[in-house]
Design a protein around this motif. Structure first.
Motif, PDB file in Angstrom:
ATOM      1  N   GLY A   1      -5.045  -3.816   6.343  1.00 41.74           N
ATOM      2  CA  GLY A   1      -4.717  -2.410   6.147  1.00 41.74           C
ATOM      3  C   GLY A   1      -5.338  -1.573   7.238  1.00 41.74           C
ATOM      4  N   SER A   2      -4.707  -0.434   7.518  1.00 45.23           N
ATOM      5  CA  SER A   2      -5.306   0.513   8.468  1.00 45.23           C
ATOM      6  C   SER A   2      -4.861   1.901   8.040  1.00 45.23           C
ATOM      7  CB  SER A   2      -4.886   0.198   9.907  1.00 45.23           C
ATOM      8  OG  SER A   2      -3.484   0.166  10.024  1.00 45.23           O
ATOM      9  N   TRP A   3      -5.788   2.816   8.061  1.00 49.12           N
ATOM     10  CA  TRP A   3      -5.513   4.154   7.557  1.00 49.12           C
ATOM     11  C   TRP A   3      -6.033   5.205   8.533  1.00 49.12           C
ATOM     12  CZ3 TRP A   3      -7.162   0.007   4.780  1.00 49.12           C
ATOM     13  CH2 TRP A   3      -6.412  -0.372   3.662  1.00 49.12           C
TER      14      TRP A   3
ATOM     15  N   ASN B   1      -4.806   0.398  16.604  1.00 51.85           N
ATOM     16  CA  ASN B   1      -4.849  -1.054  16.696  1.00 51.85           C
ATOM     17  C   ASN B   1      -6.263  -1.533  16.412  1.00 51.85           C
ATOM     18  OD1 ASN B   1      -3.923  -3.660  17.252  1.00 51.85           O
ATOM     19  ND2 ASN B   1      -2.800  -2.997  19.062  1.00 51.85           N
TER      20      ASN B   1
ATOM     21  N   LEU C   1       5.065   8.299  12.488  1.00 52.89           N
ATOM     22  CA  LEU C   1       4.456   9.120  11.446  1.00 52.89           C
ATOM     23  C   LEU C   1       3.843  10.362  12.100  1.00 52.89           C
ATOM     24  CD1 LEU C   1       2.654   6.227   9.515  1.00 52.89           C
ATOM     25  CD2 LEU C   1       4.795   7.341   8.905  1.00 52.89           C
TER      26      LEU C   1
ATOM     27  N   PHE D   1      -0.782   4.174  18.413  1.00 54.33           N
ATOM     28  CA  PHE D   1      -0.873   3.161  17.353  1.00 54.33           C
ATOM     29  C   PHE D   1      -2.336   2.768  17.173  1.00 54.33           C
ATOM     30  CE2 PHE D   1      -0.660  -1.376  15.974  1.00 54.33           C
ATOM     31  CZ  PHE D   1      -0.122  -1.139  14.719  1.00 54.33           C
TER      32      PHE D   1
ATOM     33  N   GLY E   1       9.485   3.599  12.795  1.00 48.88           N
ATOM     34  CA  GLY E   1       9.479   5.062  12.790  1.00 48.88           C
ATOM     35  C   GLY E   1       8.140   5.589  13.233  1.00 48.88           C
TER      36      GLY E   1
ATOM     37  N   TYR F   1       2.471  -6.702  11.320  1.00 52.16           N
ATOM     38  CA  TYR F   1       1.316  -5.846  11.041  1.00 52.16           C
ATOM     39  C   TYR F   1       0.061  -6.682  10.795  1.00 52.16           C
ATOM     40  CZ  TYR F   1      -1.448  -2.255   8.652  1.00 52.16           C
ATOM     41  OH  TYR F   1      -2.443  -1.378   8.274  1.00 52.16           O
TER      42      TYR F   1
ATOM     43  N   LEU G   1      -1.771   5.042   5.123  1.00 54.59           N
ATOM     44  CA  LEU G   1      -1.542   3.737   5.745  1.00 54.59           C
ATOM     45  C   LEU G   1      -0.746   3.943   7.041  1.00 54.59           C
ATOM     46  CD1 LEU G   1      -1.875   0.594   5.012  1.00 54.59           C
ATOM     47  CD2 LEU G   1       0.577   0.710   4.546  1.00 54.59           C
ATOM     48  N   VAL G   2      -1.180   3.286   8.102  1.00 51.17           N
ATOM     49  CA  VAL G   2      -0.486   3.480   9.392  1.00 51.17           C
ATOM     50  C   VAL G   2      -0.043   2.141   9.991  1.00 51.17           C
ATOM     51  CG1 VAL G   2      -1.375   5.730  10.051  1.00 51.17           C
ATOM     52  CG2 VAL G   2      -2.781   3.723  10.453  1.00 51.17           C
ATOM     53  N   PRO G   3       0.947   1.495   9.357  1.00 52.50           N
ATOM     54  CA  PRO G   3       1.490   0.284   9.973  1.00 52.50           C
ATOM     55  C   PRO G   3       2.399   0.634  11.149  1.00 52.50           C
ATOM     56  CG  PRO G   3       2.699   0.783   7.976  1.00 52.50           C
ATOM     57  CD  PRO G   3       1.614   1.811   8.082  1.00 52.50           C
ATOM     58  N   ARG G   4       2.716   1.909  11.272  1.00 52.71           N
ATOM     59  CA  ARG G   4       3.615   2.356  12.337  1.00 52.71           C
ATOM     60  C   ARG G   4       2.874   3.270  13.304  1.00 52.71           C
ATOM     61  NH1 ARG G   4       8.458   4.203   8.398  1.00 52.71           N
ATOM     62  NH2 ARG G   4       8.552   2.282   7.179  1.00 52.71           N
ATOM     63  N   SER G   5       3.583   3.678  14.317  1.00 50.59           N
ATOM     64  CA  SER G   5       2.980   4.565  15.305  1.00 50.59           C
ATOM     65  C   SER G   5       2.819   5.961  14.719  1.00 50.59           C
ATOM     66  CB  SER G   5       3.855   4.615  16.550  1.00 50.59           C
ATOM     67  OG  SER G   5       3.962   3.313  17.089  1.00 50.59           O
TER      68      SER G   5
ATOM     69  N   ASN H   1       0.821  -1.222   0.000  1.00 47.79           N
ATOM     70  CA  ASN H   1       0.000   0.000   0.000  1.00 47.79           C
ATOM     71  C   ASN H   1       0.850   1.265   0.000  1.00 47.79           C
ATOM     72  OD1 ASN H   1      -2.746  -1.004   0.000  1.00 47.79           O
ATOM     73  ND2 ASN H   1      -2.312  -1.784   2.046  1.00 47.79           N
TER      74      ASN H   1
ATOM     75  N   GLU I   1       2.736  -1.178  18.047  1.00 49.81           N
ATOM     76  CA  GLU I   1       3.966  -1.026  17.260  1.00 49.81           C
ATOM     77  C   GLU I   1       5.043  -0.256  18.003  1.00 49.81           C
ATOM     78  OE1 GLU I   1       6.834   0.460  14.435  1.00 49.81           O
ATOM     79  OE2 GLU I   1       5.473   1.723  15.593  1.00 49.81           O
ATOM     80  N   TYR I   2       4.650   0.749  18.801  1.00 51.54           N
ATOM     81  CA  TYR I   2       5.667   1.592  19.437  1.00 51.54           C
ATOM     82  C   TYR I   2       6.445   0.858  20.533  1.00 51.54           C
ATOM     83  CZ  TYR I   2       1.767   2.350  22.711  1.00 51.54           C
ATOM     84  OH  TYR I   2       0.722   2.172  23.570  1.00 51.54           O
TER      85      TYR I   2
END
Lengths: 249, 413
Positions: free
Chosen positions: B101-103, B89, B268, B87, B266, A186, B108-112, A174, A195-196
């Motif tokens: 997927g998450s937005w 979740n 965002l 995050f 990382g 994920y 897209l927010v696979p990270r914090s 994506n 994640e953090y």
């Protein structure tokens, strides 16, 4: 039979009793180490060992050997100095890894359905074998700590690379690039592990470009030397018989 | 046997029987303890609203979405860390779905992510069904230093068989794999190899007499006789063999996987916010009380309409529980029943509030949900304030949202 009489009546019977005793002690040692070492490693190494998306080239490489050289050092102290058996590290690590596999397969997969390819344990066996052999050849705690401890740290990452490399193949998802291990973390939802919490790729080791794993492994090896000394003394202390009262005296 | 000993013996047997019986009682833990979370956290941190679960039943390998909005409450409690590292979740019992997927705001927010107080964000989570069963699917935001902040949940049924689940992914090297079982043989192979080597080393030693004779030898100063030259050669062979296998396997792995990258991580920042319609209604909370026996919250509100159309109060939402005045607004989103008080909101005078008009009204939000969702426990929290969202509608159906945040006084009689 009085207290002064022997419990066995022949040499053959003595050998048989001795072997039975060997297996009883081995079984007890194995399960005790499995339990104690497992709890210790899960509390100190925990998520770094649980999940592929924690197995990075900096902190996993650094933390896992440091926190896992503990029981091998202690068990070596007992088995070597009292019995001249150079298997303390290997028996500890095998016990730990069997415990981990039972946990990962029955709990992580069988109970909570995480695929095994995201939660398999780290491989600690190469370092353990080398640690045992160095103690056997050198017959020296100092040599084992310095050379063996360093080797234990250095062998960890290459010893695991064949297992984790396929999961470090990149993927575009994506519009973002990540490794397959990142994608596993994920996709397979861990409600209690946001994640953090993931401690990966953090630190100030930025002057070595992409080659940080060897530097981390050296650092891990150095600290493993210190931890080896510490836990070797723990092992010696616990292997004393001062705790048992001697009624005969 | 003395009567005392008999009682002790029977008590011990009863204890063992009870413990054994308890082992056979293992109810399914399907929800997420959201009711146990401190009420003030659910009321004053993340306000989830406009939530929509796209399906109530989904087959294995099919997808569903949970989307909606959340307001990061401006009156964030002091006792909870700010959502600077958060995050998005999903509250489900483990990987019964995969998060495809998450937005947040379309990203897209696979990270914090870093969230701003007082801002509203639009979110969507795409789930792919994996394990059959009835699962409570919650919106959820983890906040570093604050813990999980779980939103409303709805039961979703997954049908089919987990054995049919597939998770195909195409890598940047052009290979399409099934992530569900990818590289599993490789994991088993290398672990089996190293276990075999370790067992060989152990077997070499434990096949011979161990503890008693060796201890006697060490104690009598004959320790050096226990390790022969042959033992040392074998040991050396194991050590060298280990190093050679490690080096060779690493080399061959690098040849097989020439393209690998480090794990990605990382934070965002600068997430796109959602602009709610301009707020023209202002609300002042004169007082607020919670009537414990009646399971109802009473608010005295002074509402001022600064807009150009008359408005009515239709909904009060707090901690995911929605109290509606059906004369103004009815839910058509199939919101979870247990979180919806369709007639739970009464307003002493809910006639249209004309532009420029100001009115003080008594508002009551009553429902068993106060008790069921343990929101009444707010009176035992360290920061006994309530907060929530008020929704007003005009005659055209235009909605605007106003937040309220005030102390709450319990009444016990």
């Amino acid at each position: 039979m009085s207290a002064s009489q022997s419990a066995v009546r022949s040499r053959a019977e003595a050998v048989q009793v001795s072997r039975t005793f060997d297996w009883m002690i081995l079984f007890t040692l194995f399960t005790a180490v499995l339990g104690g070492y497992h709890i210790h490693y899960m509390l100190t190494g925990g998520d770094w060992d649980f999940w592929t998306d924690w197995k990075d080239r900096r902190l996993w490489v650094t933390v896992a050997p440091i926190v896992s050289i503990t029981f091998p050092a202690a068990v070596q102290a007992c088995l070597w100095w009292r019995y001249r058996l150079p298997v303390g590290a290997t028996i500890s690590v095998v016990a730990l890894m069997i415990g981990e596999w039972i946990n990962r397969y029955l709990n992580f997969w069988g109970w909570t359905y995480f695929p095994v390819n995201i939660c398999f344990p780290s491989n600690l066996i190469p370092g353990a074998i080398v640690l045992d052999v160095i103690l056997m050849l050198g017959n020296s705690m100092t040599l084992t700590a310095v050379v063996g401890g360093l080797a234990y740290g250095l062998l960890f990452y290459p010893g695991n690379w064949p297992v984790i490399a396929p999961l470090h193949v990149p993927v575009e998802y994506n519009g973002m690039m990540m490794t397959l291990a990142d994608l596993q973390g994920y996709h397979y939802v861990r409600t209690g592990t946001p994640e953090y919490i993931r401690m990966v790729e953090k630190g100030t080791l930025r002057t070595f470009g992409k080659d940080v794993a060897p530097v981390s492994a050296f650092f891990s090896g150095f600290v493993s030397i210190i931890i080896y000394f510490l836990w070797h003394f723990f092992g010696r202390w616990f292997a004393k018989t001062d705790f048992i009262s001697d009624d005969a005296s | 046997m003395k009567i005392k000993d008999r009682v002790l013996k029977l008590s011990f047997i009863a204890l063992l029987i009870s413990m054994t019986a308890a082992m056979f009682y293992a109810p399914t833990a399907s929800a997420h303890g959201e009711k146990s979370q401190a009420a003030f956290m659910r009321m004053r941190t993340i306000h989830w609203f406009d939530l929509h679960w796209s399906k109530e039943e989904v087959a294995v390998n099919d997808t569903m979405t949970l989307h909606g909005k959340f307001l990061v409450f401006a009156g964030w409690p002091e006792t909870v860390d700010k959502p600077e590292v958060s995050f998005l979740n999903i509250g489900i019992p483990g990987p019964v779905f995969i998060r495809a997927g998450s937005w947040i705001g379309g990203q897209l927010v696979p990270r914090s992510v870093s969230l701003e107080l007082g801002e509203t964000y639009e979110f969507k989570v795409l789930l792919k069904a994996r394990r059959p069963g009835d699962w409570h699917v919650h919106s959820m935001m983890n906040v570093q230093g604050g813990g999980p902040i779980i939103g409303p949940g709805k039961w979703v049924t997954v049908t089919g068989s987990m054995a049919d689940f597939v998770n195909p992914v195409t890598t940047l090297t052009g290979q399409t794999i099934d992530l569900e079982s990818y590289a599993l043989d490789n994991v088993y192979f290398w672990h089996a190899v190293w276990f075999a080597i370790a067992f060989a080393w152990l077997l070499f030693w434990i096949k011979r007499p161990l503890f008693v004779p060796r201890h006697i030898a060490v104690s009598t100063g004959k320790a050096n006789t226990l390790i022969s030259a042959g033992d040392k050669k074998v040991g050396l062979a194991f050590a060298l063999g280990t190093v050679v296998i490690v080096a060779a396997s690493m080399g061959s792995t690098n040849d097989k996987y020439p393209v690998t990258t480090p794990l990605q991580a990382g934070l965002l920042r600068g997430m796109k916010t959602f602009q709610m319609p301009e707020q023209t209604v202002s609300v002042k909370v004169e007082d607020a009380t919670y009537r414990v026996p009646g399971r109802a919250m009473n608010m005295t509100l002074t509402i001022t309409n600064n807009g150009d159309s008359a408005v009515r109060l239709g909904e009060f939402e707090t901690a995911g529980v929605r109290f509606l005045d059906p004369a103004v607004h009815e839910d058509d989103t199939n919101y979870p029943d247990d979180l919806l008080a369709e007639e739970g909101l009464t307003v002493s005078d809910n006639s249209p509030l004309a532009p420029g008009e100001s009115r003080t009204v008594e508002v009551t939000a009553s429902d068993a949900a106060w008790e069921v969702y343990r929101l009444a426990d707010l009176i035992y929290d360290p920061d006994s304030r309530f907060a929530g969202l008020l929704f007003f509608w005009d005659a055209k159906g235009t909605r605007q949202m106003v937040t309220v945040d005030a102390p709450l006084i319990p009444t016990f009689i």
